[in-house]
Design a protein around this motif. Sequence first.
Motif, PDB file in Angstrom:
ATOM      1  N   UNK A 400      15.733   5.912  -3.272  1.00 44.95           N
ATOM      2  CA  UNK A 400      14.281   5.773  -3.270  1.00 44.95           C
ATOM      3  C   UNK A 400      13.917   4.393  -2.715  1.00 44.95           C
ATOM      4  N   UNK A 401      13.633   4.340  -1.434  1.00 43.11           N
ATOM      5  CA  UNK A 401      13.372   3.076  -0.775  1.00 43.11           C
ATOM      6  C   UNK A 401      12.156   2.349  -1.297  1.00 43.11           C
ATOM      7  N   UNK A 402      11.206   3.076  -1.853  1.00 38.31           N
ATOM      8  CA  UNK A 402       9.976   2.459  -2.340  1.00 38.31           C
ATOM      9  C   UNK A 402      10.195   1.651  -3.616  1.00 38.31           C
ATOM     10  N   UNK A 403      11.327   1.866  -4.290  1.00 38.85           N
ATOM     11  CA  UNK A 403      11.570   1.159  -5.547  1.00 38.85           C
ATOM     12  C   UNK A 403      11.538  -0.364  -5.364  1.00 38.85           C
ATOM     13  N   UNK A 404      12.043  -0.853  -4.240  1.00 40.62           N
ATOM     14  CA  UNK A 404      12.034  -2.300  -4.011  1.00 40.62           C
ATOM     15  C   UNK A 404      10.608  -2.830  -4.061  1.00 40.62           C
ATOM     16  N   UNK A 405       9.681  -2.170  -3.375  1.00 43.64           N
ATOM     17  CA  UNK A 405       8.306  -2.651  -3.265  1.00 43.64           C
ATOM     18  C   UNK A 405       7.533  -2.538  -4.566  1.00 43.64           C
ATOM     19  N   UNK A 406       7.938  -1.633  -5.461  1.00 46.77           N
ATOM     20  CA  UNK A 406       7.183  -1.451  -6.700  1.00 46.77           C
ATOM     21  C   UNK A 406       7.920  -1.964  -7.933  1.00 46.77           C
ATOM     22  N   UNK A 407       9.243  -1.935  -7.918  1.00 46.53           N
ATOM     23  CA  UNK A 407      10.008  -2.293  -9.112  1.00 46.53           C
ATOM     24  C   UNK A 407      10.868  -3.534  -8.931  1.00 46.53           C
ATOM     25  N   UNK A 408      10.928  -4.061  -7.720  1.00 48.50           N
ATOM     26  CA  UNK A 408      11.909  -5.088  -7.403  1.00 48.50           C
ATOM     27  C   UNK A 408      11.885  -6.305  -8.302  1.00 48.50           C
ATOM     28  N   UNK A 450       5.957   8.869   2.099  1.00 44.42           N
ATOM     29  CA  UNK A 450       7.086   8.468   2.934  1.00 44.42           C
ATOM     30  C   UNK A 450       6.822   7.218   3.776  1.00 44.42           C
ATOM     31  N   UNK A 451       5.618   7.057   4.317  1.00 40.93           N
ATOM     32  CA  UNK A 451       5.351   5.923   5.202  1.00 40.93           C
ATOM     33  C   UNK A 451       5.446   4.579   4.473  1.00 40.93           C
ATOM     34  N   UNK A 452       4.838   4.412   3.284  1.00 40.80           N
ATOM     35  CA  UNK A 452       5.066   3.163   2.554  1.00 40.80           C
ATOM     36  C   UNK A 452       6.537   2.948   2.209  1.00 40.80           C
ATOM     37  N   UNK A 453       7.268   4.035   1.933  1.00 40.07           N
ATOM     38  CA  UNK A 453       8.695   3.900   1.627  1.00 40.07           C
ATOM     39  C   UNK A 453       9.471   3.424   2.846  1.00 40.07           C
ATOM     40  N   UNK A 454       9.157   3.954   4.006  1.00 38.18           N
ATOM     41  CA  UNK A 454       9.837   3.531   5.238  1.00 38.18           C
ATOM     42  C   UNK A 454       9.579   2.046   5.490  1.00 38.18           C
ATOM     43  N   UNK A 455       8.336   1.609   5.300  1.00 40.95           N
ATOM     44  CA  UNK A 455       8.039   0.187   5.455  1.00 40.95           C
ATOM     45  C   UNK A 455       8.865  -0.647   4.480  1.00 40.95           C
ATOM     46  N   UNK A 456       8.994  -0.175   3.256  1.00 41.01           N
ATOM     47  CA  UNK A 456       9.760  -0.905   2.245  1.00 41.01           C
ATOM     48  C   UNK A 456      11.234  -0.995   2.616  1.00 41.01           C
ATOM     49  N   UNK A 457      11.794   0.059   3.195  1.00 44.14           N
ATOM     50  CA  UNK A 457      13.199   0.035   3.595  1.00 44.14           C
ATOM     51  C   UNK A 457      13.455  -0.999   4.679  1.00 44.14           C
ATOM     52  N   UNK A 458      12.458  -1.217   5.518  1.00 44.69           N
ATOM     53  CA  UNK A 458      12.594  -2.171   6.620  1.00 44.69           C
ATOM     54  C   UNK A 458      12.331  -3.600   6.149  1.00 44.69           C
ATOM     55  N   UNK A 459      11.283  -3.789   5.345  1.00 44.82           N
ATOM     56  CA  UNK A 459      10.879  -5.134   4.935  1.00 44.82           C
ATOM     57  C   UNK A 459      11.597  -5.637   3.687  1.00 44.82           C
ATOM     58  N   UNK A 460      11.835  -4.737   2.726  1.00 38.86           N
ATOM     59  CA  UNK A 460      12.501  -5.070   1.465  1.00 38.86           C
ATOM     60  C   UNK A 460      11.830  -6.246   0.760  1.00 38.86           C
ATOM     61  N   UNK A 461      10.525  -6.105   0.544  1.00 36.73           N
ATOM     62  CA  UNK A 461       9.753  -7.107  -0.172  1.00 36.73           C
ATOM     63  C   UNK A 461       9.310  -6.543  -1.513  1.00 36.73           C
ATOM     64  N   UNK A 462       9.409  -7.371  -2.560  1.00 35.99           N
ATOM     65  CA  UNK A 462       8.986  -6.972  -3.900  1.00 35.99           C
ATOM     66  C   UNK A 462       7.473  -7.144  -4.039  1.00 35.99           C
ATOM     67  N   UNK A 463       6.885  -6.735  -5.171  1.00 35.05           N
ATOM     68  CA  UNK A 463       5.439  -6.927  -5.343  1.00 35.05           C
ATOM     69  C   UNK A 463       5.001  -8.380  -5.205  1.00 35.05           C
ATOM     70  N   UNK A 464       5.867  -9.329  -5.554  1.00 38.01           N
ATOM     71  CA  UNK A 464       5.517 -10.743  -5.442  1.00 38.01           C
ATOM     72  C   UNK A 464       5.749 -11.296  -4.043  1.00 38.01           C
ATOM     73  N   UNK A 466       8.805 -11.440  -2.660  1.00 39.75           N
ATOM     74  CA  UNK A 466      10.186 -11.911  -2.578  1.00 39.75           C
ATOM     75  C   UNK A 466      11.025 -10.972  -1.712  1.00 39.75           C
ATOM     76  N   UNK A 467      11.875 -11.564  -0.864  1.00 37.74           N
ATOM     77  CA  UNK A 467      12.835 -10.763  -0.105  1.00 37.74           C
ATOM     78  C   UNK A 467      13.918 -10.286  -1.054  1.00 37.74           C
ATOM     79  N   UNK A 468      14.120  -8.971  -1.099  1.00 34.47           N
ATOM     80  CA  UNK A 468      15.040  -8.358  -2.056  1.00 34.47           C
ATOM     81  C   UNK A 468      16.237  -7.818  -1.277  1.00 34.47           C
ATOM     82  N   UNK A 469      17.351  -8.567  -1.337  1.00 36.59           N
ATOM     83  CA  UNK A 469      18.569  -8.130  -0.652  1.00 36.59           C
ATOM     84  C   UNK A 469      18.302  -7.791   0.814  1.00 36.59           C
ATOM     85  N   UNK A 470      17.915  -8.810   1.557  1.00 36.43           N
ATOM     86  CA  UNK A 470      17.636  -8.588   2.972  1.00 36.43           C
ATOM     87  C   UNK A 470      18.811  -8.019   3.740  1.00 36.43           C
ATOM     88  N   UNK A 471      20.032  -8.229   3.229  1.00 38.78           N
ATOM     89  CA  UNK A 471      21.213  -7.677   3.902  1.00 38.78           C
ATOM     90  C   UNK A 471      21.258  -6.156   3.864  1.00 38.78           C
TER      91      UNK A 471
END
Length: 546
Positions: A400-408, A450-464, A466-471
């Motif tokens: 679930x790629x969106x988890x980073x953006x909402x739960x990170x 799906x579109x917000x999730x795809x953005x999250x998979x590419x950017x990997x930014x948390x709600x604050x 923060x870059x979350x495991x950019x690797x």
Amino acid sequence: MELDLLLTDARVVTMDGGRPFARSVGIWRGRVVGLDEQVEGVRARREVSVGGATVVPGFNDSHNHMAQFGQRLGEIDCSALRSRDELLSLIAARAAGAAPDAWITGSGYDQTVLGGHPLREELDRAGGGRKVLLLHRTSHLLVASTAVFEAVGAMAASYPDPEGGTVERHADGTPTGLVTERAMADFRGLRKPFPQRDLIDALGAASRVYLAEGLTSVSEAGIGDSPLVGSSPVEGGVYQRAVEEGAIRQRVQLMVAMENLHTLASADSDPFRRGLDLGLRTGLGDERLRIGPLKMFTDGALMSRTASMTANFCGHDHAGVMQFTAEELTATAVDAAAAGWQLAVHAIGDHAVDVALDVLGAVARAGTRPDPRHRIEHASVVRPEQLDRFARLGVIASTQGRFVAELGDGVASVLGEDRLPWTYRHASFAERGIVVASGSDRPVVADGGPLPAIQSMVERRTPSGRLFNGHEAVSVLEALRTYTVGSAYAQRTDHELGRLAPGYLADMVVLGRDITTCATEEIGGTTVLATVVGGVAEYDPQGIFG
């Protein structure tokens, strides 16, 4: 030959390696029959120009809870609330004028944002003594009012906690209101089974939202009689009726919760003794509705600190819980695979992932199913050496790629910096050739499109921010692949879904911008202009298809 529909003036991202882009698509009897020169000069009953818009294969959510999401559309939405006072005010407003025996229900609250779980006594005051039940955003916890505890018979300290679940209590033995994991069964069971008509209406509400997001296929991650998922023992029939009535307009695959398996009187020569009645299993159905994998459970969730870890959560003296023992899971998995089931094993913590891989390894050694495509659902915390086991076993990562953006941010606080690099992986899976399928786990996330999730998979930014495991970041095309080709592979429908190529079902999304070339921060807000299922525009607010 006369085409039913010719789609022209499009930037078609086909997800087919042999022809990655096209300008036109020919459709006949619900399937793609040709692209560009393959349909040049062929007559069509209808020709539709999309004016240069981008067209991609229909999005496919590999893991969602469709009925639950539809039901929650009519409940208190707690996901955006920032304080307990806000939540209690909403409960009081919903209770005002409600009958004394009415239920006040809500979902999506996050104790890390609210400053703690709502207390039973607070729910009593806000609800005026009514039955109040709120599901945590993970669906692995709930809080309830006294009236609910009394109905269950759980007010007394002598009420037993089941294996794999707890009723939290004050020092005097009275419940705080918090109930976890398998202890939730009696509480949620008070409202089950839900009437079929209510469920069909809920599925219709969810389907309308999904169409507006470009979803043409979804996998329902657990139906039937189960304390954690499922709404009714006859839920399969509910989905069948919802498809027949047109309430559901996507293609749906149903995972059956493991608790529904039971002993069967099979012949001595048959390789299994447990299954569903009539021997029903993965694969039964048609293009619109199919039985998918058996849904199995290991642990809980990270935000509720019930995921099963190899070391304690930060600031806590425990490492989560297991829903079932490894022996129980292995026995069920081997029996189910022998009966012909694909397996989808929920595993979030790294210890749970160990157990899930052990179980699937035992199934592989039994050699009970060719091309099994077994899956681990979520696979949230995966140590480096576990990646190699995924690859060796050919296990699909259903993430679930969106988890980073909402739960990170919350996840980082419960895991700590040492374990964070193992969390919510993506690039590491892809680099090892592990198929990644993408889903929302909705209603766990507030924005499950799906579109917000795809953005999250590419950017990997948390709600604050923060870059979350950019690797673990991936390209837009790789993220799109997981929501199309990857999910179709996980569903065993990759011979007809996930690509726009001759012979494939004509499921597609018309987008307001090209997500493969636009700024990444614009991807999530891209407008879905139309959603087409089997050549029929099921969502077309601008009348592009007439």
